[in-house]
Design an enzyme around this catalytic site. Sequence first.
Site, PDB file in Angstrom:
ATOM      1  N   GLY A  31       0.913  -1.155   0.062  1.00  0.00           N
ATOM      2  CA  GLY A  31       0.153  -0.110  -0.116  1.00  0.00           C
ATOM      3  C   GLY A  31       0.765   1.285  -0.137  1.00  0.00           C
ATOM      4  CG  LEU A  33      -1.264   1.580  -3.804  1.00  0.00           C
ATOM      5  CD1 LEU A  33      -2.583   1.287  -4.674  1.00  0.00           C
ATOM      6  CD2 LEU A  33      -0.600   0.234  -3.976  1.00  0.00           C
ATOM      7  CG  HIS A  37       2.860   0.270  -5.604  1.00  0.00           C
ATOM      8  ND1 HIS A  37       3.064   1.499  -4.768  1.00  0.00           N
ATOM      9  CD2 HIS A  37       3.673  -0.538  -4.745  1.00  0.00           C
ATOM     10  CE1 HIS A  37       3.731   1.246  -3.494  1.00  0.00           C
ATOM     11  NE2 HIS A  37       3.936  -0.059  -3.750  1.00  0.00           N
ATOM     12  CE  LYS A 149      12.813   0.731  -3.678  1.00  0.00           C
ATOM     13  NZ  LYS A 149      11.765   0.608  -2.483  1.00  0.00           N
ATOM     14  CD  GLN A 153      10.015  -7.930  -2.525  1.00  0.00           C
ATOM     15  OE1 GLN A 153      10.118  -7.768  -1.366  1.00  0.00           O
ATOM     16  NE2 GLN A 153       9.239  -7.293  -3.488  1.00  0.00           N
TER      17      GLN A 153
HETATM   18  P1  AMP Z   1       6.074  -2.526  -1.594  1.00  0.00           P
HETATM   19  O1  AMP Z   1       4.590  -1.932  -1.388  1.00  0.00           O
HETATM   20  O2  AMP Z   1       7.161  -1.490  -1.208  1.00  0.00           O
HETATM   21  O3  AMP Z   1       6.116  -3.886  -1.059  1.00  0.00           O
HETATM   22  O4  AMP Z   1       6.149  -2.704  -3.279  1.00  0.00           O
HETATM   23  C1  AMP Z   1       5.294  -3.622  -3.762  1.00  0.00           C
HETATM   24  C2  AMP Z   1       5.703  -4.170  -5.413  1.00  0.00           C
HETATM   25  O5  AMP Z   1       5.916  -2.665  -5.909  1.00  0.00           O
HETATM   26  C3  AMP Z   1       7.092  -4.518  -5.231  1.00  0.00           C
HETATM   27  O6  AMP Z   1       7.354  -5.419  -6.441  1.00  0.00           O
HETATM   28  C4  AMP Z   1       8.057  -3.402  -5.585  1.00  0.00           C
HETATM   29  O7  AMP Z   1       9.369  -3.916  -6.127  1.00  0.00           O
HETATM   30  C5  AMP Z   1       7.475  -2.555  -6.549  1.00  0.00           C
HETATM   31  N1  AMP Z   1       7.828  -1.041  -6.454  1.00  0.00           N
HETATM   32  C6  AMP Z   1       8.047  -0.603  -5.258  1.00  0.00           C
HETATM   33  N2  AMP Z   1       8.727   0.898  -5.856  1.00  0.00           N
HETATM   34  C7  AMP Z   1       8.601   0.691  -7.084  1.00  0.00           C
HETATM   35  C8  AMP Z   1       8.955   1.600  -8.083  1.00  0.00           C
HETATM   36  N3  AMP Z   1       9.765   2.754  -7.780  1.00  0.00           N
HETATM   37  N4  AMP Z   1       9.164   1.115  -9.462  1.00  0.00           N
HETATM   38  C9  AMP Z   1       8.590   0.023  -9.743  1.00  0.00           C
HETATM   39  N5  AMP Z   1       7.940  -0.846  -8.964  1.00  0.00           N
HETATM   40  C10 AMP Z   1       8.261  -0.449  -7.599  1.00  0.00           C
END
Ligand code: AMP
Length: 284
Positions: A31, A33, A37, A149, A153
């Site tokens: 979240g 977002l 995302h 990013k 993971q």
């Molecule tokens: P998170 O909510 O931080 O767990 O991220 C959820 C997903 O969004 C994960 O697969 C992250 O790698 C991806 N994500 C987070 N930040 C970015 C970004 N700046 N660009 C692309 N994907 C992202």
Amino acid sequence: MREVTTGHALRAWLRARRAEGRQVGFVPTMGALHEGHLHLVDEARRRADVTVASIFVNPLQFGAGEDLVRYPRPLERDRLLASGRGVDALFLPDVGEMYPPGAATRVVPGPAADRWEGAARPGHFAGVLTVVAKLFHIVQPDVACFGQKDWQQAALVRQMVRDLDFSLEVVVVPTVREPDGLAMSSRNAYLDATDRAAAGSIPAALRALVARYRAGETDPAALVAAARAVLDVRPEVAAEYIAVVDPGTLEPVAPARDDAVAVLAARVGPTRLIDNVILGQGIG
Ligand code: AMP
């Protein structure tokens, strides 16, 4: 957009979609977002007929003393962003839904989890892979989108999918950045104005590293030194690690090569940020 809070209800809804012959795309998130995302949502929509996004701040992947409690949870805004971008179903389980009393089984990640983020955050990737495995079982997606990013993971999720015979395609989507190059992150909200300005040195450091590589340098130590030199002029920024690694195993590589990834973690004031770049691609 449908909102679902139980695995049971989501499975029932998805069963009906699959019976209509629809392919399911999945975007797991915590979240808060942002456009990063939402690019994953765009990609899932391109590749499937029905798009499910989840928002779950997974306690299992936070260490003691980390930001679990203060992690941003702007649910109303997230709803609007998700529905505006074409998410068909938003899965919003609570902690009791994902981890009912007595839940004890964990996914054990491969050795790529021991380095970098895994070394700095013990247990983090076991927590990530456990929740991702559970979400994959609930959603049973045909395709799941993750962000570049979080390179380590994404690599570990890919390996889990291979090793544990999940039947889905993992797609890694390029990092979406702010105008100054800073990778978008929910944690950027923690940065005050001074730290936000200083954080621009993180992508600048990765750009300097890639520039050195493009100029013909393949010694990882020299490439890392080029990145460190950029961070060192900002007193607010403290590098935790910078390394040139194999894209799959996350082991350091020498000499550097096009498919190697430069991974970086730094503290900017009190906030810990990560970023990376594929040497042969650079930061756009
Ligand atoms: P998170 O909510 O931080 O767990 O991220 C959820 C997903 O969004 C994960 O697969 C992250 O790698 C991806 N994500 C987070 N930040 C970015 C970004 N700046 N660009 C692309 N994907 C992202």
